[in-house]
Scaffold this active site. Structure first.
Site, PDB file in Angstrom:
ATOM      1  N   LYS A 201      25.633  41.443   9.995  1.00 29.37           N
ATOM      2  CA  LYS A 201      27.022  41.470  10.276  1.00 29.37           C
ATOM      3  C   LYS A 201      27.639  40.985   8.853  1.00 29.37           C
ATOM      4  O   LYS A 201      28.761  41.580   8.652  1.00 29.37           O
ATOM      5  CB  LYS A 201      27.432  40.254  11.344  1.00 29.37           C
ATOM      6  CG  LYS A 201      26.949  40.606  12.498  1.00 29.37           C
ATOM      7  CD  LYS A 201      27.792  41.852  13.196  1.00 29.37           C
ATOM      8  CE  LYS A 201      27.382  42.000  14.561  1.00 29.37           C
ATOM      9  NZ  LYS A 201      28.052  42.965  15.208  1.00 29.37           N
TER      10      LYS A 201
ATOM     11  N   SER B  39      31.276  39.124  13.410  1.00 30.64           N
ATOM     12  CA  SER B  39      31.114  37.852  13.796  1.00 30.64           C
ATOM     13  C   SER B  39      31.390  36.718  12.809  1.00 30.64           C
ATOM     14  O   SER B  39      31.141  36.798  11.582  1.00 30.64           O
ATOM     15  CB  SER B  39      29.733  37.619  14.448  1.00 30.64           C
ATOM     16  OG  SER B  39      29.491  36.232  14.745  1.00 30.64           O
TER      17      SER B  39
ATOM     18  N   TYR C 259      20.608  38.863  12.863  1.00 28.84           N
ATOM     19  CA  TYR C 259      22.054  39.147  13.119  1.00 28.84           C
ATOM     20  C   TYR C 259      23.087  38.579  12.044  1.00 28.84           C
ATOM     21  O   TYR C 259      24.115  39.471  11.537  1.00 28.84           O
ATOM     22  CB  TYR C 259      22.478  38.397  14.467  1.00 28.84           C
ATOM     23  CG  TYR C 259      23.574  38.453  15.079  1.00 28.84           C
ATOM     24  CD1 TYR C 259      23.860  39.781  15.944  1.00 28.84           C
ATOM     25  CD2 TYR C 259      24.796  37.354  14.827  1.00 28.84           C
ATOM     26  CE1 TYR C 259      25.205  39.720  16.583  1.00 28.84           C
ATOM     27  CE2 TYR C 259      25.962  37.687  15.510  1.00 28.84           C
ATOM     28  CZ  TYR C 259      26.111  38.797  16.424  1.00 28.84           C
ATOM     29  OH  TYR C 259      27.254  39.028  16.830  1.00 28.84           O
TER      30      TYR C 259
ATOM     31  N   ARG D 122      28.176  47.973  28.870  1.00 29.80           N
ATOM     32  CA  ARG D 122      28.267  46.732  29.703  1.00 29.80           C
ATOM     33  C   ARG D 122      28.775  45.782  28.647  1.00 29.80           C
ATOM     34  O   ARG D 122      29.142  45.980  27.420  1.00 29.80           O
ATOM     35  CB  ARG D 122      26.845  46.239  29.724  1.00 29.80           C
ATOM     36  CG  ARG D 122      25.795  45.997  28.717  1.00 29.80           C
ATOM     37  CD  ARG D 122      24.377  45.524  28.819  1.00 29.80           C
ATOM     38  NE  ARG D 122      23.647  45.311  27.830  1.00 29.80           N
ATOM     39  CZ  ARG D 122      22.618  44.705  27.641  1.00 29.80           C
ATOM     40  NH1 ARG D 122      22.027  44.181  28.863  1.00 29.80           N
ATOM     41  NH2 ARG D 122      21.982  44.383  26.546  1.00 29.80           N
TER      42      ARG D 122
ATOM     43  N   VAL E 261      23.576  54.898  18.105  1.00 32.54           N
ATOM     44  CA  VAL E 261      23.902  54.700  16.575  1.00 32.54           C
ATOM     45  C   VAL E 261      22.805  54.661  15.631  1.00 32.54           C
ATOM     46  O   VAL E 261      23.413  55.157  14.403  1.00 32.54           O
ATOM     47  CB  VAL E 261      25.150  53.796  16.310  1.00 32.54           C
ATOM     48  CG1 VAL E 261      26.107  53.606  17.543  1.00 32.54           C
ATOM     49  CG2 VAL E 261      24.271  52.336  16.340  1.00 32.54           C
TER      50      VAL E 261
ATOM     51  N   ASN F 200      30.992  48.625  17.905  1.00 38.35           N
ATOM     52  CA  ASN F 200      30.704  47.622  18.914  1.00 38.35           C
ATOM     53  C   ASN F 200      29.099  47.498  19.135  1.00 38.35           C
ATOM     54  O   ASN F 200      28.536  46.431  19.467  1.00 38.35           O
ATOM     55  CB  ASN F 200      31.457  47.671  20.248  1.00 38.35           C
ATOM     56  CG  ASN F 200      30.795  46.611  21.162  1.00 38.35           C
ATOM     57  OD1 ASN F 200      31.100  45.493  21.174  1.00 38.35           O
ATOM     58  ND2 ASN F 200      30.235  46.941  22.216  1.00 38.35           N
TER      59      ASN F 200
ATOM     60  N   GLY G 109      28.176  51.371  22.202  1.00 37.46           N
ATOM     61  CA  GLY G 109      27.650  50.164  22.890  1.00 37.46           C
ATOM     62  C   GLY G 109      28.424  49.522  24.208  1.00 37.46           C
ATOM     63  O   GLY G 109      28.478  48.541  24.709  1.00 37.46           O
ATOM     64  N   ALA G 110      29.115  50.585  25.013  1.00 34.01           N
ATOM     65  CA  ALA G 110      30.248  50.322  25.909  1.00 34.01           C
ATOM     66  C   ALA G 110      29.600  50.264  27.497  1.00 34.01           C
ATOM     67  O   ALA G 110      30.782  50.389  28.266  1.00 34.01           O
ATOM     68  CB  ALA G 110      31.268  51.331  25.540  1.00 34.01           C
TER      69      ALA G 110
END
Length: 251
Positions: free
Chosen positions: A178, A159, A174, A31, A79, A105, A28-29
């Protein structure tokens, strides 16, 4: 996402650049936080594989980092797709014969307006596919390349929102995904303890990105804590921890 702590890793506090050749993969790189993590790792001399679901977006992002100390190469990576994970793992083995750093990420599904009773199962399942199962897929596929050299740094971007000590009804998909990622982090770290492969979770804090929205701290500060964990030297390479800005936080 949690409010940021005061202490922020900087170039002065982060471990010194290692002269050893390192290869890193950041999912996820293309942005936001992942892009900044890729930038900072490349500035430390690593060859960085910039993972992106949309390869064209990944290529554009990689071009922005041309001229960094380390090479940045865009790779296609969703992923949630096992075939893409397996294909990338084989390519890394053939091309480099190693992987030293994995930053899980890739993420989404941050919805402060949602609540547990009103959230459909579908977005929760999607969040688990990305945050938990996506990280799990990458770790399982790429661990053999770390075991080969008895060295690895796995950073699961988590997080404080998913900490068991946090009480809130917002962002249920979320939050739950996490929290599950945190549990996986601890289990994997326990399995790999003493192997030379260090596994930690990092909360970047509330960062001003497309997902986090305006009002957070600069993305460079959130990324610095992730890069700190990705570059831990042997003498301080604690494993199985949950960190923000280089400081332990409660699970």
């Amino acid at each position: 996402m949690s409010r940021p702590a005061r202490r922020v890793p900087t170039a002065a506090t982060a471990p010194a650049i290692t002269p050893v050749y390192r290869v890193a993969l950041v999912s996820g790189a293309n942005r936001g936080l992942g892009f900044e993590v890729a930038r900072q790792l490349s500035e430390r001399g690593m060859t960085v594989l910039l993972g992106a679901r949309d390869l064209d977006k990944g290529l554009r992002a990689a071009r922005k980092l041309a001229g960094a100390l380390g090479e940045v190469i865009a790779v296609q990576l969703d992923v949630t797709q096992q075939d893409q994970v397996d294909t990338l793992a084989r390519w890394i083995e053939i091309t480099y014969g190693r992987l030293d750093v994995l930053v899980n990420n890739a993420g989404a599904f941050y919805d402060p307006a949602a609540n547990p009773s009103g959230t459909a199962i579908a977005p929760v399942r999607d969040a688990m596919e990305t945050h938990l199962f996506g990280s799990w897929r990458l770790c399982s596929a790429l661990l053999p390349l770390m075991r080969r050299h008895r060295y690895g740094r796995i950073v699961n971007v988590s997080s404080g929102c998913g900490a068991s000590t946090t009480d809130s009804a917002s962002c249920p998909a979320y939050r739950v995904s996490k929290s599950a990622l945190n549990t996986y982090t601890r289990a994997l770290a326990s399995e790999l303890d003493g192997s030379g492969i260090v596994v930690n979770a990092v909360c970047p804090g509330w960062v001003a990105t497309d997902m986090g929205g305006p009002g957070g701290r600069p993305v460079s500060e959130g990324a610095a804590g992730i890069v700190w964990a990705a570059c831990l030297p042997e003498q301080i390479a604690s494993t199985g921890g949950f960190f923000r800005d280089g400081q332990r936080i409660a699970w």
